[in-house]
Scaffold this motif. Structure first.
Motif, PDB file in Angstrom:
ATOM      1  N   LYS A  37      31.132  59.619  70.891  1.00 23.57           N
ATOM      2  CA  LYS A  37      30.280  60.655  71.492  1.00 23.57           C
ATOM      3  C   LYS A  37      31.064  61.744  72.204  1.00 23.57           C
ATOM      4  N   GLU A  38      32.303  61.449  72.606  1.00 17.55           N
ATOM      5  CA  GLU A  38      33.127  62.463  73.271  1.00 17.55           C
ATOM      6  C   GLU A  38      34.124  63.119  72.322  1.00 17.55           C
ATOM      7  N   TRP A  39      34.100  62.761  71.043  1.00 19.07           N
ATOM      8  CA  TRP A  39      35.007  63.387  70.086  1.00 19.07           C
ATOM      9  C   TRP A  39      34.513  64.805  69.768  1.00 19.07           C
ATOM     10  N   ASP A  40      35.433  65.688  69.454  1.00 19.50           N
ATOM     11  CA  ASP A  40      35.058  67.075  69.168  1.00 19.50           C
ATOM     12  C   ASP A  40      34.174  67.201  67.933  1.00 19.50           C
ATOM     13  N   CYS A  41      34.333  66.305  66.970  1.00 15.35           N
ATOM     14  CA  CYS A  41      33.482  66.393  65.778  1.00 15.35           C
ATOM     15  C   CYS A  41      32.006  66.246  66.163  1.00 15.35           C
ATOM     16  N   VAL A  42      31.706  65.351  67.092  1.00 19.82           N
ATOM     17  CA  VAL A  42      30.323  65.153  67.532  1.00 19.82           C
ATOM     18  C   VAL A  42      29.866  66.304  68.422  1.00 19.82           C
ATOM     19  N   LYS A  43      30.777  66.854  69.215  1.00 18.73           N
ATOM     20  CA  LYS A  43      30.418  67.925  70.136  1.00 18.73           C
ATOM     21  C   LYS A  43      30.296  69.292  69.451  1.00 18.73           C
ATOM     22  N   LYS A  44      31.105  69.550  68.412  1.00 14.79           N
ATOM     23  CA  LYS A  44      31.209  70.900  67.859  1.00 14.79           C
ATOM     24  C   LYS A  44      30.570  71.079  66.487  1.00 14.79           C
ATOM     25  N   TRP A  45      30.562  70.032  65.663  1.00 13.13           N
ATOM     26  CA  TRP A  45      30.177  70.224  64.271  1.00 13.13           C
ATOM     27  C   TRP A  45      28.675  70.498  64.112  1.00 13.13           C
ATOM     28  N   SER A  46      28.375  71.300  63.109  1.00 12.80           N
ATOM     29  CA  SER A  46      26.999  71.545  62.665  1.00 12.80           C
ATOM     30  C   SER A  46      27.086  72.144  61.271  1.00 12.80           C
ATOM     31  N   PHE A  47      25.956  72.293  60.621  1.00 12.43           N
ATOM     32  CA  PHE A  47      25.960  72.922  59.297  1.00 12.43           C
ATOM     33  C   PHE A  47      26.418  74.383  59.404  1.00 12.43           C
ATOM     34  N   PHE A  54      38.910  64.217  65.803  1.00  5.59           N
ATOM     35  CA  PHE A  54      38.700  62.768  65.870  1.00  5.59           C
ATOM     36  C   PHE A  54      39.702  62.139  66.820  1.00  5.59           C
ATOM     37  N   ASP A  55      39.382  60.958  67.310  1.00  5.60           N
ATOM     38  CA  ASP A  55      40.383  60.139  67.987  1.00  5.60           C
ATOM     39  C   ASP A  55      41.083  59.332  66.895  1.00  5.60           C
ATOM     40  N   TYR A  56      42.084  59.970  66.295  1.00  9.06           N
ATOM     41  CA  TYR A  56      42.745  59.399  65.123  1.00  9.06           C
ATOM     42  C   TYR A  56      43.404  58.062  65.445  1.00  9.06           C
ATOM     43  N   GLU A  57      44.017  57.950  66.600  1.00  8.12           N
ATOM     44  CA  GLU A  57      44.675  56.699  66.959  1.00  8.12           C
ATOM     45  C   GLU A  57      43.669  55.576  67.157  1.00  8.12           C
ATOM     46  N   TRP A  58      42.489  55.918  67.663  1.00  9.26           N
ATOM     47  CA  TRP A  58      41.426  54.906  67.807  1.00  9.26           C
ATOM     48  C   TRP A  58      41.039  54.358  66.440  1.00  9.26           C
ATOM     49  N   LEU A  59      40.857  55.241  65.471  1.00 10.36           N
ATOM     50  CA  LEU A  59      40.496  54.809  64.121  1.00 10.36           C
ATOM     51  C   LEU A  59      41.610  53.957  63.507  1.00 10.36           C
ATOM     52  N   ARG A  60      42.841  54.429  63.604  1.00 12.50           N
ATOM     53  CA  ARG A  60      43.965  53.709  62.996  1.00 12.50           C
ATOM     54  C   ARG A  60      44.164  52.332  63.616  1.00 12.50           C
ATOM     55  N   SER A  61      43.814  52.184  64.881  1.00 14.27           N
ATOM     56  CA  SER A  61      44.007  50.897  65.553  1.00 14.27           C
ATOM     57  C   SER A  61      43.099  49.811  65.004  1.00 14.27           C
ATOM     58  N   LEU A 110      36.921  49.449  49.453  1.00 18.82           N
ATOM     59  CA  LEU A 110      37.738  49.977  50.538  1.00 18.82           C
ATOM     60  C   LEU A 110      37.040  49.748  51.875  1.00 18.82           C
ATOM     61  N   PRO A 111      37.756  49.243  52.880  1.00 17.18           N
ATOM     62  CA  PRO A 111      37.181  49.169  54.220  1.00 17.18           C
ATOM     63  C   PRO A 111      36.760  50.556  54.690  1.00 17.18           C
ATOM     64  N   ASN A 112      35.730  50.615  55.554  1.00 17.24           N
ATOM     65  CA  ASN A 112      35.173  51.905  55.931  1.00 17.24           C
ATOM     66  C   ASN A 112      34.699  51.879  57.385  1.00 17.24           C
ATOM     67  N   LEU A 113      35.237  52.784  58.195  1.00 17.62           N
ATOM     68  CA  LEU A 113      34.701  53.073  59.528  1.00 17.62           C
ATOM     69  C   LEU A 113      33.938  54.389  59.421  1.00 17.62           C
ATOM     70  N   PHE A 114      32.622  54.326  59.582  1.00 18.67           N
ATOM     71  CA  PHE A 114      31.778  55.495  59.337  1.00 18.67           C
ATOM     72  C   PHE A 114      31.289  56.062  60.662  1.00 18.67           C
ATOM     73  N   THR A 115      31.638  57.318  60.926  1.00 17.19           N
ATOM     74  CA  THR A 115      31.239  57.991  62.161  1.00 17.19           C
ATOM     75  C   THR A 115      30.024  58.876  61.904  1.00 17.19           C
ATOM     76  N   GLN A 116      28.942  58.640  62.649  1.00 15.48           N
ATOM     77  CA  GLN A 116      27.770  59.505  62.566  1.00 15.48           C
ATOM     78  C   GLN A 116      27.986  60.686  63.505  1.00 15.48           C
ATOM     79  N   VAL A 117      28.024  61.892  62.938  1.00 19.82           N
ATOM     80  CA  VAL A 117      28.415  63.082  63.691  1.00 19.82           C
ATOM     81  C   VAL A 117      27.196  63.916  64.084  1.00 19.82           C
ATOM     82  N   VAL A 118      26.369  64.283  63.103  1.00 19.49           N
ATOM     83  CA  VAL A 118      25.189  65.117  63.329  1.00 19.49           C
ATOM     84  C   VAL A 118      23.972  64.384  62.777  1.00 19.49           C
ATOM     85  N   GLY A 119      22.872  64.397  63.512  1.00 23.83           N
ATOM     86  CA  GLY A 119      21.657  63.763  63.024  1.00 23.83           C
ATOM     87  C   GLY A 119      21.759  62.253  63.037  1.00 23.83           C
TER      88      GLY A 119
END
Length: 347
Positions: free
Chosen positions: A87-97, A157-164, A193-202
């Motif tokens: 929720k504090e990642w920029d993708c969630v804060k900034k992205w839109s269509f 993204f918090d890239y290091e969080w995902l990679r961990s 393939l393993p998948n971590l899916f981030t819900q960004v908008v909607g």
């Protein structure tokens, strides 16, 4: 969640899957038509005795540590939601269509849909696609290789969080963006393939079934890295969001699965080989972060991991290459349309 099939049934279906993979689905079925009918008749009766389907909510966890995640969920191949983790990642804060249209509207993209018989792929710009989605076209763009084309967005993204969260012995990684309007869906499918899916908008609804329920879905042999649920009715594969349990989808009425409703900032752990269907709730943008972990896949689903490394079309090494570049090309290759598409690119 209890498994739908017992060990004897899993072994018998494994025999059918191996046969179909190596001699072809049509020939495999013709050689085993009587035994398969008996197998599915017995399976239906066994499942019916256990009662009707239950969809179990996926665990939603806040402050889930890496150690607990890996021990309780990753190691055992169980899905979980990191509630609000992004929720504090920029993708969630900034992205839109509109944000994507203003920045990357001129990007030329290819939309490939393996479920469409006519016009299975379309070439257009991202801006035109967003305009059409805003106008209610019903289009759903899957696998937009945003970070491959515009790596600066990795900072969103918090890239290091995902990679961990990745497995120890893994390689390759890919970010894939999914953009669609209200009620657009992806039908039932599974991937290795393993998948971590981030819900960004909607928002987005998911229904998942355990890999051991593959006999209930009964897919064609794998192509590349995906298995798709077959069209057993002209309307398409079984749709868990509008379930129709009439034959030939009666088994789903007695099959347990997982359900989840993702909100912006939620991150879903979707293990390999889980069957899943997805429906967008409102205008939606999500991002899948995937990697390749062959040993882990063998531990979770040895039969399907074995089949995936054998002769498939396209070969897995080529599919993995496309995953990093643009996964839409996999579907073009599967359908024999890649040469046509590339020729049109040069024209």
């Amino acid at each position: 969640m209890s498994e739908s099939l017992n060990k004897s049934q899993l072994r018998q279906y494994a025999y059918y899957a191996l046969l179909d993979h190596f001699i072809g689905r049509k020939k495999g079925k013709s050689l085993t038509i009587k035994s398969r009918k008996k197998f599915y008749d017995n399976l239906f009766n066994d499942l019916k005795r256990n009662g009707e389907q239950q969809l179990i909510p996926i665990d939603r966890r806040k402050d889930l540590s890496d150690a607990e995640f890996k021990e309780k969920y990753l190691k055992r191949g169980i899905p979980v939601v990191f509630e609000g983790a992004a929720k504090e990642w920029d993708c969630v804060k900034k992205w839109s269509f509109d944000y994507f249209k203003s920045l990357h509207g001129t990007d030329e993209i290819v939309m490939a849909d393996q479920y469409k018989i006519e016009n299975p792929y379309e070439k257009l710009t991202l801006g035109k696609l967003i305009d059409e989605i805003n106008q209610g076209s019903g289009k759903y763009y899957r696998f937009y290789p945003l970070l491959k084309r515009h790596p600066e967005h990795l900072l969103d993204f918090d890239y290091e969080w995902l990679r961990s969260k990745k497995n120890r012995f893994s390689f390759l990684e890919a970010f894939q963006v999914f953009m669609g309007g209200d009620k657009t869906i992806t039908p039932m499918h599974s991937a290795n393939l393993p998948n971590l899916f981030t819900q960004v908008v909607g928002e987005k609804k998911w229904v998942l079934y355990h890999p051991n329920d593959t006999a209930i879905i009964d897919p064609d042999p794998v192509k590349g890295i995906y298995r798709s649920a077959p069209f057993k009715k002209k309307e398409g594969p079984f749709n868990p969001f509008k379930p129709d349990y009439s034959p030939p989808y009666s088994l789903f009425n007695y099959t347990s699965g997982y359900s989840v409703h993702l909100k912006p900032g939620d991150v879903l752990w979707n293990p390999p080989y889980y069957w899943h269907a997805v429906e967008n709730v409102g205008m939606s943008i999500g991002v899948g972060y995937r990697w390749c972990a062959p040993l882990y896949c063998y531990q979770l689903a040895p039969l399907y991991a074995f089949l995936d490394t054998m002769v498939v079309n396209p070969p897995i090494w080529k599919s993995l290459k496309f995953v990093q570049k643009d996964a839409n090309l996999i579907h073009l290759l599967e359908g024999g349309m890649l040469k046509e598409y590339l020729a049109n690119q040069k024209a």
